[in-house]
Design a protein around this motif. Structure first.
Motif, PDB file in Angstrom:
ATOM      1  N   GLN A   1     -16.744 -48.511 107.494  1.00  0.00           N
ATOM      2  CA  GLN A   1     -16.866 -47.252 106.667  1.00  0.00           C
ATOM      3  C   GLN A   1     -18.245 -46.740 107.338  1.00  0.00           C
ATOM      4  O   GLN A   1     -19.309 -47.385 107.548  1.00  0.00           O
ATOM      5  CB  GLN A   1     -16.873 -47.611 105.172  1.00  0.00           C
TER       6      GLN A   1
ATOM      7  N   LYS B   1     -21.797 -47.907  95.015  1.00  0.00           N
ATOM      8  CA  LYS B   1     -20.457 -47.404  94.907  1.00  0.00           C
ATOM      9  C   LYS B   1     -19.488 -48.054  94.068  1.00  0.00           C
ATOM     10  O   LYS B   1     -18.268 -47.927  94.299  1.00  0.00           O
ATOM     11  CB  LYS B   1     -20.013 -47.094  96.578  1.00  0.00           C
TER      12      LYS B   1
ATOM     13  N   HIS C   1     -16.987 -41.442  98.618  1.00  0.00           N
ATOM     14  CA  HIS C   1     -17.775 -41.246  97.414  1.00  0.00           C
ATOM     15  C   HIS C   1     -18.426 -40.373  97.264  1.00  0.00           C
ATOM     16  O   HIS C   1     -18.621 -39.756  96.081  1.00  0.00           O
ATOM     17  CB  HIS C   1     -19.002 -42.460  97.918  1.00  0.00           C
TER      18      HIS C   1
ATOM     19  N   HIS D   1     -11.355 -47.241  96.825  1.00  0.00           N
ATOM     20  CA  HIS D   1     -11.349 -46.733  98.375  1.00  0.00           C
ATOM     21  C   HIS D   1      -9.797 -46.793  98.757  1.00  0.00           C
ATOM     22  O   HIS D   1      -9.176 -47.630  98.537  1.00  0.00           O
ATOM     23  CB  HIS D   1     -12.292 -47.426  99.227  1.00  0.00           C
TER      24      HIS D   1
ATOM     25  N   ASP E   1     -24.627 -45.159 105.143  1.00  0.00           N
ATOM     26  CA  ASP E   1     -25.478 -44.309 104.548  1.00  0.00           C
ATOM     27  C   ASP E   1     -26.596 -44.370 105.056  1.00  0.00           C
ATOM     28  O   ASP E   1     -27.680 -43.397 104.647  1.00  0.00           O
ATOM     29  CB  ASP E   1     -25.327 -44.395 102.957  1.00  0.00           C
TER      30      ASP E   1
ATOM     31  N   ASN F   1     -16.654 -50.140  96.668  1.00  0.00           N
ATOM     32  CA  ASN F   1     -16.050 -49.276  96.127  1.00  0.00           C
ATOM     33  C   ASN F   1     -14.270 -49.819  95.896  1.00  0.00           C
ATOM     34  O   ASN F   1     -13.623 -49.518  96.777  1.00  0.00           O
ATOM     35  CB  ASN F   1     -16.043 -47.890  96.904  1.00  0.00           C
TER      36      ASN F   1
ATOM     37  N   THR G   1     -16.741 -42.950 103.373  1.00  0.00           N
ATOM     38  CA  THR G   1     -16.873 -44.001 102.269  1.00  0.00           C
ATOM     39  C   THR G   1     -16.071 -43.424 101.051  1.00  0.00           C
ATOM     40  O   THR G   1     -16.052 -44.293  99.996  1.00  0.00           O
ATOM     41  CB  THR G   1     -18.372 -44.030 101.970  1.00  0.00           C
TER      42      THR G   1
ATOM     43  N   GLN H   1     -21.011 -50.657  99.604  1.00  0.00           N
ATOM     44  CA  GLN H   1     -19.789 -49.966  99.927  1.00  0.00           C
ATOM     45  C   GLN H   1     -19.005 -50.717  98.876  1.00  0.00           C
ATOM     46  O   GLN H   1     -17.788 -50.974  99.249  1.00  0.00           O
ATOM     47  CB  GLN H   1     -19.550 -50.033 101.174  1.00  0.00           C
TER      48      GLN H   1
ATOM     49  N   ILE I   1     -17.411 -54.392 105.228  1.00  0.00           N
ATOM     50  CA  ILE I   1     -17.741 -53.703 104.090  1.00  0.00           C
ATOM     51  C   ILE I   1     -19.187 -54.056 103.864  1.00  0.00           C
ATOM     52  O   ILE I   1     -19.585 -55.174 103.892  1.00  0.00           O
ATOM     53  CB  ILE I   1     -17.269 -54.212 102.732  1.00  0.00           C
TER      54      ILE I   1
END
Length: 512
Positions: free
Chosen positions: A103, A276, A132, A17, A106, A14, A130, A12, A8
């Protein structure tokens, strides 16, 4: 028995998820603080570093509380190899891992790094989305095809249609796609200002740790107190505060600037969103619910202005990034090579607008979009600053700056270094615009009305110098042809004096 290690990254965080929908004793998550991420850039804002580390540590704690297996590598752990690849290899060996997963990053550089790493692995590996964004990486490229420039407005309308947001059948609600005419006003004092929601996190120990480790940084953090949301719970609190207290006046004053108020009616959700903690879909849903509940106090113009930023601009910038990288990072349409003045790093300039905006950025690791674009970025473009240095500055100073959203906004929107892929014209302005949208000029050492002479505002002469020196590249651009007609109408002596003033300022930028 298969044992899976899942990486992670720091952006990230999140908790929603699907990875976390069930607990699995044979799956372990790893988060790591590594010098690799501190050193790829000259230096980050101290609050950016502290916020990422503190949010990551909190996220790891939440996963453990939920029953997941988590390995957290702190920056000063003695076995930390300070590099993603090396730490993962060590963990695979130590824990007899049989499968590695991550994941989609970005940032292009991390995407390339992890792909190359996995292609050398001798165990199974896999990649997850992700979960997102509202679009896939290649949606923008597919939408625009081979066009040389991308028009955000057409993409935004496509997104409104696709998602069924603020629509009436096949057309926009109330017959208008865009409420900019109603929005983007100077703050006129007709409604009271609200103080931003600031959290309180003691990061003294973290600050001591990064100092001990020799992490380079700039900017300020007051008394070890960090005011940014560091958890999903706090991110949702911030979202609620925005919807209840700030949304009713967001659009009207979204471009306004005040020297004694850092954010006016802006949500300041960008950090929480970009790491996220909260998704764009959740933000849009909250805004629409607030509007449907309070249509007497929240107009459609406010809602459209904010949703445009989320489903239009943010997704658009990400799409351009993945369509145009890595070549995008080399674009320099004007071949600008000048260095930024030294006061970009300490805020010590006599130009009040830049003094206030840069110091706000140094104090808070944040400024709103017009401060970034039309004050700080505008000046960098007018002086011909090297877009490489501009990118580094923006990526370093802002807490929400991750390359996918930073470079498209700075090299594209702000510096026009992409030659018009994102914006159809350079976003430059003289002091008249800054005076129109702020109270900076009335407190300034310089006179915003003067183009040349004693205490003439540097923006004015630099503005006309910009158009004069870039005539070949710009005079046939229909969106700015008026500026060249105005140049032609200049009195000869007035133009000479204005351009001479610009040259004098350019020769000694550090003293402005």
């Amino acid at each position: 028995m298969s044992k899976t290690l899942r990486l992670i990254l720091g952006d990230q965080l999140n908790t929603q998820h699907s990875w976390f929908s069930k607990k699995d004793d044979d799956t372990c998550y790893v988060l790591m603080e590594v010098m690799q991420e501190q050193e790829y850039l000259l230096h980050h804002h101290v609050q950016k570093i502290l916020a990422f580390f503190a949010a990551m540590r909190n996220f790891a704690h939440q996963l453990k509380q939920a029953g997941h297996k988590v390995i957290y590598i702190k920056l000063d752990d003695k076995d930390n190899q300070q590099h993603f690849d090396k730490n993962i290899n060590l963990l695979i060996k130590e824990h007899q891992i049989t499968r590695f997963e991550y994941q989609l990053p970005d940032e292009y550089r991390l995407d390339e790094q992890l792909k190359a790493f996995c292609n050398k692995l001798k165990i199974d590996w896999g990649v997850a989305d992700t979960e997102h964004f509202l679009t896939a990486r290649n949606d923008i490229r597919d939408f625009f095809g081979n066009r040389k420039s991308y028009l955000m407005e057409s993409f935004y309308r496509h997104m409104r249609n696709k998602l069924g947001i603020l629509m009436d059948g096949d057309g926009p609600l109330n017959g208008k796609w865009n409420f900019d005419h109603d929005n983007r006003k100077r703050y006129d004092g007709k409604v009271p200002l609200k103080q931003p929601l600031i959290f309180s996190h003691d990061v003294t120990e973290l600050k001591t740790m990064i100092d001990k480790m020799g992490v380079r940084y700039f900017g300020r953090v007051e008394a070890g107190n960090l005011g940014w949301p560091l958890s999903r719970k706090e991110a949702l609190e911030l979202l609620t505060y925005f919807c209840e207290e700030l949304l009713p006046n967001f659009g009207t004053y979204e471009d306004a600037m005040l020297q004694d108020h850092i954010s006016l009616f802006h949500s300041r959700m960008s950090f929480a969103q970009n790491v996220k903690m909260v998704s764009p879909a959740e933000i849009v849903d909250a805004v629409l619910k607030a509007w449907n509940k309070n249509k007497t106090t929240i107009s459609l113009a406010q809602v459209e202005g904010y949703i445009r930023q989320i489903i239009g601009w943010r997704e658009f910038m990400r799409g351009v990034y993945w369509a145009k990288m890595p070549e995008y990072a080399e674009k320099n349409f004007f071949n600008h090579k000048n260095q930024l003045p030294k006061w970009y790093w300490d805020g010590e300039t006599k130009m009040n607008c830049l003094n206030k905006c840069i110091n706000q950025s140094l104090d808070n690791a944040w400024a709103h979009h017009i401060q970034r674009l039309m004050v700080i970025g505008n000046f960098a473009l007018l002086i011909g600053a090297d877009p490489d240095e501009v990118d580094q500055w923006y990526l370093g100073i802002y807490i929400d700056a991750i390359q996918w959203v930073e470079i498209t906004n700075t090299r594209g929107m702000s510096q026009f270094a992409d030659g018009g892929i994102i914006g159809s014209k350079p976003y430059v302005a003289s002091a008249a615009y800054i005076n129109k949208m702020s109270d900076y000029c009335k407190h300034c050492h310089y006179d915003y009305k003067k183009k040349h002479g004693e205490k003439a505002c540097p923006y004015n002469s630099l503005y006309w110098n910009f158009f004069d020196r870039n005539r070949k590249q710009l005079e046939n651009n229909p969106r700015i042809s008026m500026m060249y007609r105005m140049l032609e109408k200049f009195n000869k002596q007035e133009l000479e004096a204005t351009l001479k003033q610009a040259e004098q300022y350019l020769a000694d930028l550090d003293k402005l």
